[in-house]
Design a protein around this motif. Structure first.
Motif, short mmCIF file in Angstrom:
data_model
loop_
_atom_site.label_atom_id
_atom_site.label_comp_id
_atom_site.label_asym_id
_atom_site.label_seq_id
_atom_site.Cartn_x
_atom_site.Cartn_y
_atom_site.Cartn_z
N VAL A 1 0.84 -1.21 0.00
CA VAL A 1 0.00 0.00 0.00
C VAL A 1 0.87 1.25 0.00
CG1 VAL A 1 -1.70 1.33 1.31
CG2 VAL A 1 -1.98 -1.15 1.07
N PRO B 1 -6.34 8.36 -1.88
CA PRO B 1 -7.53 7.58 -2.24
C PRO B 1 -7.51 6.17 -1.64
CG PRO B 1 -6.06 7.77 -4.12
CD PRO B 1 -5.52 8.69 -3.07
N SER B 2 -8.70 5.72 -1.24
CA SER B 2 -8.83 4.38 -0.67
C SER B 2 -8.54 3.29 -1.69
CB SER B 2 -10.24 4.19 -0.09
OG SER B 2 -11.22 4.33 -1.12
N SER B 3 -8.59 3.64 -2.97
CA SER B 3 -8.29 2.66 -4.01
C SER B 3 -6.88 2.10 -3.89
CB SER B 3 -8.49 3.28 -5.40
OG SER B 3 -7.66 4.41 -5.57
N LEU C 1 -5.67 0.75 -1.44
CA LEU C 1 -5.75 -0.49 -0.67
C LEU C 1 -5.73 -1.72 -1.58
CD1 LEU C 1 -8.48 0.51 1.94
CD2 LEU C 1 -6.03 0.22 2.39
N GLU C 2 -6.19 -1.55 -2.80
CA GLU C 2 -6.21 -2.68 -3.73
C GLU C 2 -4.81 -3.22 -4.00
OE1 GLU C 2 -8.19 -1.17 -7.17
OE2 GLU C 2 -10.01 -0.62 -6.06
N CYS D 1 -4.19 0.88 7.54
CA CYS D 1 -3.88 1.51 6.25
C CYS D 1 -5.05 2.32 5.72
CB CYS D 1 -3.48 0.44 5.24
SG CYS D 1 -1.85 -0.30 5.51
N ALA D 2 -6.25 1.76 5.81
CA ALA D 2 -7.43 2.46 5.31
C ALA D 2 -7.63 3.78 6.05
CB ALA D 2 -8.66 1.57 5.46
N GLU D 3 -7.53 3.74 7.37
CA GLU D 3 -7.71 4.96 8.15
C GLU D 3 -6.59 5.97 7.86
OE1 GLU D 3 -7.90 3.62 12.17
OE2 GLU D 3 -9.95 2.84 11.98
N LYS E 1 -6.87 -2.27 8.19
CA LYS E 1 -7.73 -1.22 8.79
C LYS E 1 -6.88 0.01 9.09
CE LYS E 1 -10.99 -0.50 12.64
NZ LYS E 1 -10.31 0.50 13.48
N LEU F 1 -4.79 6.29 5.06
CA LEU F 1 -5.00 6.91 3.74
C LEU F 1 -6.01 8.04 3.82
CD1 LEU F 1 -5.09 3.70 1.50
CD2 LEU F 1 -3.31 5.46 1.47
N ALA F 2 -7.09 7.80 4.55
CA ALA F 2 -8.11 8.85 4.71
C ALA F 2 -7.53 10.06 5.44
CB ALA F 2 -9.31 8.29 5.46
#
Length: 201
Positions: free
Chosen positions: A68, A114-116, A118-119, A104-106, A102, A108-109
């Protein structure tokens, strides 16, 4: 512009790299250096090694947050790495978040990415870039060490392993000392048994 660059290689999940990174950022406040963040990968480092099963599973998952960060770096520039790593590491280490994705998602925000991204955790699309950064760091110190690696110019070493991370002038004195020692040809190792785990303060 700072007189020197303090290059720092990390894996997002390594608590000791986290401690060293906080020291490095303190050094930036008291010495004429700029910290530049680079990636290593414990997953890459441990490829092909005999490991206990639980650690092997952890290493297999560790590639995900590293990917990520790599995707963010490739798609949005080197300048995003410092803040993204800080946001991820704050959650994983002092925040004790066990779900790395989780975190990483938080993160990035928090930093406005962008949350993309995470892919990338499930893709090898940027693995060549991750491996290249890892190899740059490990080539400076050898294959028998892990993360973190720090360097100023041609002087590089594993560590320093610190807990808690020194602040202010204490951070500066440690910087002065370890780089003075590491700059001596033939100097390889200075170590004592750790008596405490990472102290996040």
């Amino acid at each position: 512009m700072a007189a020197s660059t303090l290059d720092f290689w990390f894996d997002p999940i390594c608590p000791w790299a986290w401690m060293t990174s906080r020291w490095a950022l303190e050094v930036e406040k008291v010495r004429d250096v700029e910290v530049v963040f680079h990636q290593m990968s414990l997953s890459v480092l441990n490829e092909g090694r005999e490991l206990p099963e639980d650690y092997r599973q952890s290493m297999d998952k560790a590639i995900e947050p590293a990917r990520v960060v790599t995707a963010a770096r490739v798609e949005h520039g080197e300048g995003v790495v410092r803040d993204l790593y800080t946001a991820i590491g704050t959650r994983i280490h002092p925040g004790e978040e066990k779900d790395w994705m989780k975190a990483c998602a938080e993160a990035l925000a928090e930093v406005g990415l962008p949350s993309s991204l995470l892919e990338a955790a499930e893709s090898d699309a940027y693995d060549d870039q991750l491996r290249a950064s890892h190899q740059e760091g490990i080539s400076k110190v050898g294959e028998d060490v892990g993360t973190p690696v720090v360097a100023v110019g041609d002087v590089a070493f594993f560590g320093p392993v610190v807990s808690p991370a020194p602040k202010g002038e204490d951070a500066g004195r440690l910087f002065d000392g370890v780089f003075a020692a590491a700059s001596i040809p033939g100097f390889y190792e200075l170590k004592r048994t750790r008596t405490t785990g990472p102290i996040f303060d």
